[in-house]
Write an enzyme that holds these catalytic residues in place. Sequence first.
Site, PDB file in Angstrom:
ATOM      1  N   ASP A  38     -56.347  96.446 -53.999  1.00 28.51           N
ATOM      2  CA  ASP A  38     -57.408  97.231 -53.218  1.00 28.51           C
ATOM      3  C   ASP A  38     -56.875  98.585 -52.471  1.00 28.51           C
ATOM      4  O   ASP A  38     -57.213  99.365 -52.398  1.00 28.51           O
ATOM      5  CB  ASP A  38     -58.132  96.303 -52.395  1.00 28.51           C
ATOM      6  CG  ASP A  38     -58.956  95.330 -53.289  1.00 28.51           C
ATOM      7  OD1 ASP A  38     -59.163  95.716 -54.388  1.00 28.51           O
ATOM      8  OD2 ASP A  38     -59.500  94.356 -52.737  1.00 28.51           O
ATOM      9  N   LYS A 121     -63.094  81.964 -82.850  1.00 28.01           N
ATOM     10  CA  LYS A 121     -64.380  82.847 -83.079  1.00 28.01           C
ATOM     11  C   LYS A 121     -65.099  82.490 -81.361  1.00 28.01           C
ATOM     12  O   LYS A 121     -65.691  81.730 -81.033  1.00 28.01           O
ATOM     13  CB  LYS A 121     -65.361  82.191 -84.111  1.00 28.01           C
ATOM     14  CG  LYS A 121     -66.476  83.137 -84.400  1.00 28.01           C
ATOM     15  CD  LYS A 121     -67.225  82.702 -85.729  1.00 28.01           C
ATOM     16  CE  LYS A 121     -68.080  83.946 -86.117  1.00 28.01           C
ATOM     17  NZ  LYS A 121     -69.190  84.188 -84.991  1.00 28.01           N
ATOM     18  N   CYS A 418    -100.639  69.938 -54.267  1.00 28.83           N
ATOM     19  CA  CYS A 418    -101.539  70.082 -53.055  1.00 28.83           C
ATOM     20  C   CYS A 418    -103.011  70.070 -53.521  1.00 28.83           C
ATOM     21  O   CYS A 418    -103.955  70.020 -52.743  1.00 28.83           O
ATOM     22  CB  CYS A 418    -101.410  71.029 -52.304  1.00 28.83           C
ATOM     23  SG  CYS A 418    -101.682  72.825 -52.708  1.00 28.83           S
ATOM     24  N   CYS A 445     -99.448  74.997 -48.974  1.00 28.00           N
ATOM     25  CA  CYS A 445     -99.017  74.026 -50.019  1.00 28.00           C
ATOM     26  C   CYS A 445     -97.702  73.088 -49.766  1.00 28.00           C
ATOM     27  O   CYS A 445     -96.640  74.090 -49.459  1.00 28.00           O
ATOM     28  CB  CYS A 445     -98.897  74.554 -51.536  1.00 28.00           C
ATOM     29  SG  CYS A 445     -98.117  73.426 -52.707  1.00 28.00           S
TER      30      CYS A 445
END
Length: 678
Positions: A38, A121, A418, A445
Site C-alpha cells: 500500500d 476443472k 403476529c 410484529c
Amino acid sequence: MTKDGAKKRIEKLREQIENLRYRYHVLDDPKVTDEVYDSLTRELKKLETEFPEFIDLNSPTNRVGGKPLDKFVKVAHQVPMLSLNDAFNKEELRAWEKRVLKFIPVDDAGGFHIEYFCELKMDGLAVSLIYENGNFVKGATRGDGFIGEDITQNLRTIESIPLKLRSKLDYLEVRGEAIMSKKTLNKLNRVQEKLEKPLFANTRNAAAGSLRQLDPLLTAKRELDFFAYDIVRKTQDGKEGTPLTHSGEHSLLRQLGFKVDKHEEVCKNLGEAEKFIKETEGIRKTLDYGTDGVVISLNNQTLYEQVGVVGKAPRYMIAYKYPAEKATTTVKDVIFNVGRTGVLTPVAIFEPTLVAGSTVSKATLHNMDQINKLKLKIGDTVVIQKAGDVIPEVVEVLPKLRSGNEIAIKIPVHCPVCGGGVGKRSIGEKSSSQSTAYYCTNSKCPAKNRRGMQHFVNIFEIYTIGPKILDRLKDEGLISDAADIFTLQKSDIDGLERFGEKSAENIINSINAHRKISLARFIYALGILHVGEQTAEDLARHFGAINKLMNASLDKINSIENIGPVVAKSVYNFFHAKESLNYIKKLKTNGVEILREAKKVAGKFKGITFVLTGGLESISRDEAKANIKRLGGSISESVSKKTDYLVVGSEPGSKLPKAEKLGVKILNEKEFLSMSSR
Ligand code: IVH
C-alpha cells in the site's frame, strides 16, 4: 524531484509493486505484507499525479480505472471457445480413449505413444485474455463460443491477472477460468443476507454475476481470481512457438506470470488418470475454489489437429465430472419466516436427506416468484442440490411423481407470527431484477422486533446478548425494545433463574462498553427496510448528523449517489413515522451516544492473522474476534503457516501443539488483551 528522477523512481516502484503483487496474488506467498504494498502504491500514485506524462494504462495503480459502461460490447473470438464433452464414469473414459486412438498411428511395435495430461476443472467462467507487446489489451467472456462480450475493464480488477507479461511477447491469447473463492462467496453471502437480498447459490454464479457488472468498481469489490489453462495463440495468426505438450504450455503460462493451478499431472495411461481423479476428488473439499471435475487431454499437442474436433468440442480432451451433489426428497411443508424488516420468506421443509455429506431438512425458496418458477406444491418430490458447499436449494420439481394429493402453496393472509396483515410490494430497483415480496404490515410484529433487536445488539457489538437471552429478557418483561437494553441493571438480571452473577455482570459490562456508536452503525442498527451497511454509510457520510437525516426531504435523500427511489422512500418513511422518532429519542435518553465521526479503524493488526483456542475468561470469543477485526486483523479457524498468533485460553485444543510445531507465536489471554487494548 527532477523529471528524470521521477521517471526512474516510477519505473522502480512499478517493478517492485508488480513483483509484490505477483508474489502475493499469483504465487500465494503470505510473506508479502499489505502495508509495504500500500505504501509503495501510494508513493507511485502521487508521482503519477505529479508527472502525468509518465502515466501508463497498465500501471499497477490503474486496475480499477474505467468508467461504468452502458452495455458490454460484443467481440468475435478469432479462435472459437469450444466446450468439452463430459464423462461420468470409467466406462465413458475408456470409450473416449477408444475413439481417440482411432486417429493416432501405431508405432513399429504396434502400440501407441500417448500421454495424458490431467488438471482440475475449475467451476467458474471461461474467459479469454489478449496481450499485445506484453500488455493486457482485451478480455472477453465465452458467450456462445464465437461471440463473447468485452469485459476488459472488469478483468483488469482481478489481481492475479497480469497487466504486463513477465517476458516480452508480441502477441498472446490465453484462456482460463475466472473464479470466486469459497471464502469470498461466504463473505459476500453474509452481506447479501444482512441486506435481505438473495444469496448466491455457488461460486460460479457469484463469479458470473460479478463479471457482468457494468461498473468495474463493483467487480473489484468481489475479489475474483483467475487460473490460466490454455494458450490459444502465440502469434497474431497462430500458435507458432508454443510448447509441443500441454504440460509445457502450463509451464510457459507460469513463466509468463499467470496463476496456474498446481494440481496437474502427466499420466502414462488412463489408469494413472483415474488415480488422479480419485485423489483430487478426495481433496476438492479442502480447496478454496470450486472444482467440478478433471480435464483430461492428450499431452502431445501436435496430435490435436489429426484427432480433431467433433461439433463444438475437441476430441482430444474430455471433462470427467465428479458425481453431482444432488438428491431427491419430498416437500413436507412450506413455512414462512418473518425477517427483520418484516419480509415473509418461504422455506421448504423436507423429508431429511443426505446430500454432499450432510443432512438437509430445509431450504429457502427465496420468494413467491421462485415458487412459481419451480411450479412447486407441498407434497412434491424435488431435486435438491447442495450448492457452493453450503446452501441447499431446490433445483427442480419432478411432476411425474405426483399423486394428485399435492397442495398449492398459498401466500399467508396473516403474518404467521403476529397475525397482522400481509402486504405486497415489488423489490429491486430495475424492472429486470424486480421480484414480489410479501411482508407483515404490523410495525409492532414481535418477529420483526425479535430479529430487529438481535440485529441491533449485534451492530452495537453487545455480543453477550444472544437470541436466547434476548427472548428471556423479553419474556420476563424486562425489555420491550432495544432501547430498553440500555436501562438494564445488574440487579435486574442476576436474580433471574439460570443467570449467575458473573453472566449478569458480563452482560451489563458489555452494554456499558458499547453505548457509543458511529452514525453509520447507528443508522444500520435501526433496521430500516432496504438499508444495509453500505447505504447506512452513504447516508451517514452525506448527512453527518442524525437530526439532519431525520429532517431531510425525500428529494434530498433521493439525490444521494447510490441511493435509488425505493430505498429513499423507505428511509424517508422511517424517519417520518412517529414510532421511529420516539424510538430514537428513547435510545438517546437511555444513554446511546452517536459519534459524529465514524470510528477510525486503527490498522494495528492489518495483515495479521489470529487463531483462537480454548475459553477466554474476561471477554467472550465473539468480542475477542470483534476486537481483532476492529483493529484490521483477520481470524482463521485453523492453524497454518499463515497464522501469526495463536491466542490460547483455558483448555486449549489440538491447535496448540500444531502451532508450536509450526513455530506460530503464542499469546495468553492477558498478552492478547494488552496487545489489543486501544
Ligand atoms: S480446457 C475446449 N481446462 O470447462 C475447451 N477448461 O466445458 C477447452 N474449464 O468452458 C477448455 N477448468 O470454462 C479447460 N482446466 C480447464 C478448465 C476448463 C474449467 C471450463 C471452461 C470451459 C468448460 C468446458
